[in-house]
Write a protein that holds these residues in place. Structure first.
Motif, PDB file in Angstrom:
ATOM      1  N   ASN A 216       0.832  -1.204   0.000  1.00  0.00           N
ATOM      2  CA  ASN A 216       0.000   0.000   0.000  1.00  0.00           C
ATOM      3  C   ASN A 216       0.864   1.251   0.000  1.00  0.00           C
ATOM      4  O   ASN A 216       0.534   2.255  -0.638  1.00  0.00           O
ATOM      5  CB  ASN A 216      -0.939   0.008   1.206  1.00  0.00           C
ATOM      6  N   LEU A 217       1.993   1.197   0.742  1.00  0.00           N
ATOM      7  CA  LEU A 217       2.904   2.344   0.763  1.00  0.00           C
ATOM      8  C   LEU A 217       3.593   2.509  -0.583  1.00  0.00           C
ATOM      9  O   LEU A 217       3.721   3.619  -1.095  1.00  0.00           O
ATOM     10  CB  LEU A 217       3.953   2.173   1.876  1.00  0.00           C
ATOM     11  N   LEU A 218       4.033   1.376  -1.160  1.00  0.00           N
ATOM     12  CA  LEU A 218       4.709   1.439  -2.463  1.00  0.00           C
ATOM     13  C   LEU A 218       3.800   2.055  -3.525  1.00  0.00           C
ATOM     14  O   LEU A 218       4.263   2.723  -4.448  1.00  0.00           O
ATOM     15  CB  LEU A 218       5.145   0.045  -2.920  1.00  0.00           C
ATOM     16  N   ALA A 219       2.500   1.828  -3.361  1.00  0.00           N
ATOM     17  CA  ALA A 219       1.551   2.348  -4.342  1.00  0.00           C
ATOM     18  C   ALA A 219       1.573   3.876  -4.375  1.00  0.00           C
ATOM     19  O   ALA A 219       1.155   4.496  -5.346  1.00  0.00           O
ATOM     20  CB  ALA A 219       0.142   1.835  -4.034  1.00  0.00           C
ATOM     21  N   LEU A 220       2.087   4.465  -3.288  1.00  0.00           N
ATOM     22  CA  LEU A 220       2.148   5.932  -3.257  1.00  0.00           C
ATOM     23  C   LEU A 220       3.386   6.466  -3.973  1.00  0.00           C
ATOM     24  O   LEU A 220       3.580   7.670  -4.064  1.00  0.00           O
ATOM     25  CB  LEU A 220       2.165   6.418  -1.801  1.00  0.00           C
ATOM     26  N   GLY A 221       4.230   5.575  -4.404  1.00  0.00           N
ATOM     27  CA  GLY A 221       5.478   6.000  -5.043  1.00  0.00           C
ATOM     28  C   GLY A 221       6.643   5.708  -4.130  1.00  0.00           C
ATOM     29  O   GLY A 221       6.506   5.753  -2.897  1.00  0.00           O
ATOM     30  N   ASP A 222       7.796   5.404  -4.724  1.00  0.00           N
ATOM     31  CA  ASP A 222       8.946   4.985  -3.925  1.00  0.00           C
ATOM     32  C   ASP A 222       9.395   6.050  -2.931  1.00  0.00           C
ATOM     33  O   ASP A 222       9.747   5.760  -1.793  1.00  0.00           O
ATOM     34  CB  ASP A 222      10.120   4.625  -4.853  1.00  0.00           C
ATOM     35  N   GLU A 223       9.389   7.314  -3.368  1.00  0.00           N
ATOM     36  CA  GLU A 223       9.884   8.371  -2.475  1.00  0.00           C
ATOM     37  C   GLU A 223       8.990   8.546  -1.262  1.00  0.00           C
ATOM     38  O   GLU A 223       9.468   8.622  -0.128  1.00  0.00           O
ATOM     39  CB  GLU A 223      10.012   9.687  -3.235  1.00  0.00           C
ATOM     40  N   VAL A 224       7.709   8.592  -1.529  1.00  0.00           N
ATOM     41  CA  VAL A 224       6.758   8.715  -0.419  1.00  0.00           C
ATOM     42  C   VAL A 224       6.890   7.520   0.509  1.00  0.00           C
ATOM     43  O   VAL A 224       6.926   7.667   1.738  1.00  0.00           O
ATOM     44  CB  VAL A 224       5.312   8.829  -0.957  1.00  0.00           C
ATOM     45  N   ALA A 225       6.988   6.326  -0.087  1.00  0.00           N
ATOM     46  CA  ALA A 225       7.098   5.103   0.710  1.00  0.00           C
ATOM     47  C   ALA A 225       8.326   5.158   1.606  1.00  0.00           C
ATOM     48  O   ALA A 225       8.267   4.814   2.794  1.00  0.00           O
ATOM     49  CB  ALA A 225       7.150   3.883  -0.210  1.00  0.00           C
ATOM     50  N   THR A 226       9.454   5.615   1.027  1.00  0.00           N
ATOM     51  CA  THR A 226      10.688   5.724   1.818  1.00  0.00           C
ATOM     52  C   THR A 226      10.491   6.682   2.986  1.00  0.00           C
ATOM     53  O   THR A 226      10.857   6.395   4.128  1.00  0.00           O
ATOM     54  CB  THR A 226      11.853   6.230   0.945  1.00  0.00           C
ATOM     55  N   SER A 227       9.873   7.800   2.668  1.00  0.00           N
ATOM     56  CA  SER A 227       9.690   8.806   3.715  1.00  0.00           C
ATOM     57  C   SER A 227       8.737   8.321   4.792  1.00  0.00           C
ATOM     58  O   SER A 227       8.767   8.790   5.917  1.00  0.00           O
ATOM     59  CB  SER A 227       9.189  10.119   3.101  1.00  0.00           C
ATOM     60  N   LEU A 228       7.887   7.337   4.455  1.00  0.00           N
ATOM     61  CA  LEU A 228       6.967   6.797   5.454  1.00  0.00           C
ATOM     62  C   LEU A 228       7.564   5.590   6.174  1.00  0.00           C
ATOM     63  O   LEU A 228       6.881   4.883   6.899  1.00  0.00           O
ATOM     64  CB  LEU A 228       5.648   6.405   4.794  1.00  0.00           C
ATOM     65  N   GLY A 229       8.849   5.328   5.917  1.00  0.00           N
ATOM     66  CA  GLY A 229       9.527   4.285   6.675  1.00  0.00           C
ATOM     67  C   GLY A 229       9.489   2.905   6.058  1.00  0.00           C
ATOM     68  O   GLY A 229       9.710   1.913   6.745  1.00  0.00           O
ATOM     69  N   CYS A 230       9.197   2.826   4.778  1.00  0.00           N
ATOM     70  CA  CYS A 230       9.167   1.512   4.131  1.00  0.00           C
ATOM     71  C   CYS A 230      10.529   1.228   3.500  1.00  0.00           C
ATOM     72  O   CYS A 230      11.037   2.041   2.738  1.00  0.00           O
ATOM     73  CB  CYS A 230       8.067   1.492   3.075  1.00  0.00           C
ATOM     74  N   PRO A 231      11.143   0.091   3.835  1.00  0.00           N
ATOM     75  CA  PRO A 231      12.420  -0.265   3.198  1.00  0.00           C
ATOM     76  C   PRO A 231      12.166  -0.662   1.746  1.00  0.00           C
ATOM     77  O   PRO A 231      11.987  -1.844   1.447  1.00  0.00           O
ATOM     78  CB  PRO A 231      12.924  -1.438   4.033  1.00  0.00           C
ATOM     79  N   VAL A 232      12.143   0.336   0.879  1.00  0.00           N
ATOM     80  CA  VAL A 232      11.633   0.129  -0.476  1.00  0.00           C
ATOM     81  C   VAL A 232      12.350  -0.993  -1.219  1.00  0.00           C
ATOM     82  O   VAL A 232      11.730  -1.897  -1.773  1.00  0.00           O
ATOM     83  CB  VAL A 232      11.710   1.446  -1.278  1.00  0.00           C
ATOM     84  N   LYS A 233      13.682  -0.928  -1.197  1.00  0.00           N
ATOM     85  CA  LYS A 233      14.426  -1.860  -2.040  1.00  0.00           C
ATOM     86  C   LYS A 233      14.167  -3.321  -1.651  1.00  0.00           C
ATOM     87  O   LYS A 233      13.842  -4.160  -2.488  1.00  0.00           O
ATOM     88  CB  LYS A 233      15.914  -1.546  -1.958  1.00  0.00           C
ATOM     89  N   SER A 234      14.293  -3.608  -0.337  1.00  0.00           N
ATOM     90  CA  SER A 234      14.140  -5.005   0.074  1.00  0.00           C
ATOM     91  C   SER A 234      12.691  -5.455  -0.089  1.00  0.00           C
ATOM     92  O   SER A 234      12.422  -6.605  -0.432  1.00  0.00           O
ATOM     93  CB  SER A 234      14.611  -5.184   1.515  1.00  0.00           C
ATOM     94  N   THR A 235      11.739  -4.550   0.136  1.00  0.00           N
ATOM     95  CA  THR A 235      10.345  -4.920  -0.046  1.00  0.00           C
ATOM     96  C   THR A 235      10.074  -5.270  -1.501  1.00  0.00           C
ATOM     97  O   THR A 235       9.456  -6.295  -1.812  1.00  0.00           O
ATOM     98  CB  THR A 235       9.419  -3.753   0.361  1.00  0.00           C
ATOM     99  N   ARG A 236      10.561  -4.406  -2.380  1.00  0.00           N
ATOM    100  CA  ARG A 236      10.359  -4.661  -3.802  1.00  0.00           C
ATOM    101  C   ARG A 236      10.969  -5.998  -4.209  1.00  0.00           C
ATOM    102  O   ARG A 236      10.376  -6.778  -4.944  1.00  0.00           O
ATOM    103  CB  ARG A 236      10.987  -3.537  -4.629  1.00  0.00           C
ATOM    104  N   ARG A 237      12.177  -6.237  -3.685  1.00  0.00           N
ATOM    105  CA  ARG A 237      12.851  -7.484  -4.047  1.00  0.00           C
ATOM    106  C   ARG A 237      12.041  -8.688  -3.570  1.00  0.00           C
ATOM    107  O   ARG A 237      11.873  -9.670  -4.283  1.00  0.00           O
ATOM    108  CB  ARG A 237      14.253  -7.496  -3.439  1.00  0.00           C
ATOM    109  N   THR A 238      11.527  -8.607  -2.340  1.00  0.00           N
ATOM    110  CA  THR A 238      10.740  -9.718  -1.819  1.00  0.00           C
ATOM    111  C   THR A 238       9.500  -9.966  -2.676  1.00  0.00           C
ATOM    112  O   THR A 238       9.190 -11.106  -3.019  1.00  0.00           O
ATOM    113  CB  THR A 238      10.303  -9.424  -0.367  1.00  0.00           C
TER     114      THR A 238
END
Lengths: 333, 318
Positions: A216-238
């Protein structure tokens, strides 16, 4: 409140459809059987044991599992790319699998691991390797955009298809073996396949359920997701790993079945909205039900001959999907 | 069932009478000629099959296998065939289990076969699935020469307790073969031939080096223009045909009517009009059904071929 009622209604409908689908699948086939035959078989009568429990039941389970995998993989990738055209095979896993299957036939592999034909194993390996290579290549780029991943996937898929076509061209008799992978079929489904794919499917489902909020966070865009505390890279990889596992295993047991992975997540999104916590669960469930019935029709319409299950998924799925898209008052995609 | 009776009885009598020593000697010196009570045989894919008694319920997954089974007198033992098994006519009365690539597992299972005969053209994955259903599967590789065919028939005879019948059939075929061969060896011409099959999708198809058709042509004193090209069935271009410049074009098709259509479509190809065979109008019909089965009728195919090559072509006297 209304939404909640709707959700309960949907869950109940799916539950009833699932149970009815399994019972239908058990009862109907080229060999005429009745409900009392089924009860007798449950109580240990030998006559139709093999037909009920070694042929029809594993086939129904496999088609449900594969449908669920494709539905879930589709939901993941559509979220991943934020692109509603994504389907489970978009990164070339299907082309990779077809290549593996034809390679196995070409090399004359006779190896049989429990549950899988040599072609199934090769299909699994090549499809997995292909997507991994695609990922690693696009990772190296300076701009790590999902477009790069998408395009690399499409190109690699085209390359794999070219090699497949070349092999088929060189050995026309391998063609029939390839057709199975290109059209998709459950006609060879057995228990051993169930035991092999079940753990992966369950693990993938669990992972998705836990990671749904992150999507749901990634859906907001990677930058927003990062700023909201989502480890974007590892999440995407998983997510990529999980969807590749789901797609590869599906292809290796049933070949390439189109449409399920594309329309099921869409349909659920139209019905329930874009919350991935629900989207994942219901896409998987609805995908399973959809493919269970599709395979039932594929093997009964022209019984005893079977038609490729992909024909059914498109023939019944497409009109329904178009109707849903054009229904007034449906939510935005 | 009646036909199978005497043979089985013979097996039992045979074993009861003989001493253990004789049995041992027999097993050592005469393996495989008669089916002992438990026979362990290895198929062409390297899988072992144990047969406890003479098969009484046989499913055949290919038309040529069906033909051989019927030729060995197993009319009653065959319980399932493919939808392509149209010879002999009796085969059509049997339960159809599906096609070569899509036999229905459920129907096969419901027939409770004690022997399932497959061949290499059946998809590998299907064969593996049948084996996993613990069905008694035995798979044959398609051969290329008459010797392969004789071995093929002999092995089916061994599997089905029809050793004697298989021997007789092979002997009869050998005789017919050598009678026809004589006509060839006297007048061997080595004519260049383009053999094609009509109605199989787009383009022109012909037999390659690995096809038994090429061997058949060779044995009839002719030579396929693609005899050197590896492969079983090959797609061929018009340019390749021009380069090969065959003197004779043989067309495999269903019947004379289809042949007329095929003949027309080939002679109408402008690029080919300078080919010898077309200038001389040497286009001939061969019965596809007879030629496409690697079974007992291959002798008839051979006779037809020799007849066409030596009787129907003027200036090529027998």
């Amino acid at each position: 409140m209304r939404a909640k009622k709707f959700l309960v209604g949907l869950a109940l409908t799916l539950l009833i459809l699932t149970l009815a689908g399994f019972i239908l699948s058990l009862l109907v086939g080229p060999v005429k059987t009745t409900a009392s035959d089924l009860f007798a078989a449950f109580r240990g009568q030998e006559r139709y044991q093999d037909i009920f429990f070694r042929l029809r039941l594993p086939r129904a389970i496999i088609s449900f599992l594969v449908g669920a995998s494709l539905g879930l993989a589709g939901a993941i990738l559509q979220g991943y790319f934020r692109n509603s055209l994504a389907d489970p095979f978009i990164l070339g896993s299907s082309s990779g699998a077809a290549l593996g299957a034809v390679l196995a036939a070409e090399l004359g592999f006779k190896l049989v691991l429990p549950g899988f034909s040599s072609q199934g194993i090769m299909a699994l390996i090549t499809s997995f390797v292909l997507v991994t290579v695609v990922y690693l290549i696009s990772e190296r780029r300076r701009f790590r955009t999902s477009e790069a991943l998408l395009l690399t996937g499409i190109a690699a898929g085209a390359l794999a298809s070219a090699i497949t076509s070349f092999l088929i061209f060189r050995r026309p008799d391998a063609y029939e073996q390839a057709v199975f992978w290109l059209l998709g079929s459950f006609s060879l489904a057995g228990w051993s396949q169930v035991w092999v794919i079940l753990p992966y499917v369950l693990l993938s489902f669990a992972a998705c359920y836990l990671l749904a909020p992150q999507m749901n966070l990634l859906a907001l865009g990677d930058e927003v997701a990062t700023s909201l505390g989502c480890p974007v890279k590892s999440t995407r990889r998983t997510f990529l790993l999980v969807s590749t596992i789901l797609a590869s295993f599906s292809v290796s047991v049933a070949g390439i079945i189109g449409f399920v992975g594309l329309i099921t997540p869409h349909t659920i999104r139209l019905l329930l909205g874009p919350d991935h916590r629900r989207l994942f669960v219901y896409s998987a469930w609805a995908g399973g039900v959809f493919l269970l019935y599709s395979d039932f029709l594929a093997r009964t319409i022209f019984s005893p001959a079977e038609i490729p299950v992909g024909v059914i998924t498109a023939a019944f799925g497409a009109p329904f999907f178009i109707y849903l898209l054009n229904r007034r008052g449906s939510r935005e995609i | 069932m009646k036909r199978g009776g005497p043979v089985i009885k013979k097996c039992y009598v045979f074993f009861n009478r003989n001493t253990a020593m004789f049995f041992l000697l027999l097993a050592v010196f005469w393996p495989g000629t008669a089916l002992p009570q438990t026979a362990l045989l290895t198929d062409d894919l390297g899988f072992k099959l144990e047969l406890k008694s003479c098969p009484q319920r046989i499913v055949s997954l290919a038309p040529n296998l069906t033909e051989i089974l019927f030729a060995l007198g197993l009319n009653d033992q065959v319980v399932g065939v493919t939808r392509f098994c149209d010879y002999p006519a009796e085969a059509r009365a049997k339960t159809i289990v599906g096609g070569l690539v899509d036999p229905n597992l459920e129907i096969i299972q419901s027939l409770h076969p004690d022997l399932v005969l497959g061949f290499r053209g059946n998809p590998q994955s299907l064969l593996e699935r049948l084996r996993r259903l613990s069905l008694p599967l035995f798979v044959f590789e398609q051969g290329q020469t008459f010797d392969d065919l004789f071995r093929f028939i002999t092995r089916i005879g061994q599997l089905t307790c029809r050793t004697r019948a298989a021997e007789e059939l092979v002997n009869k075929m050998r005789q017919e073969l050598s009678a026809t061969e004589m006509a060839v060896s006297r007048e061997a011409t080595g004519k260049k031939v383009f053999l094609t099959i009509y109605g199989q999708g787009n383009g022109l198809w012909t037999c390659g080096r690995d096809s038994y058709m090429s061997h058949l042509l060779e044995k009839a004193g002719a030579r396929s223009i693609t005899a050197e090209v590896p492969g079983n069935w090959l797609a061929i271009t018009q340019e390749q045909i021009i380069a090969g410049n065959p003197e004779i074009i043989l067309i495999l098709c269903q019947d004379e009517k289809v042949f007329e259509k095929a003949r027309k479509s080939i002679t109408e190809l402008k690029a080919l009009r300078k080919i010898k065979a077309i200038k001389l109008n040497h286009l001939f019909f061969l019965e596809e059904n007879v030629f496409s089965r690697f079974g007992p009728r291959l002798i008839r195919a051979y006779q037809q071929l020799v007849h066409v090559l030596y009787s129907e072509i003027p200036g090529n006297p027998r």
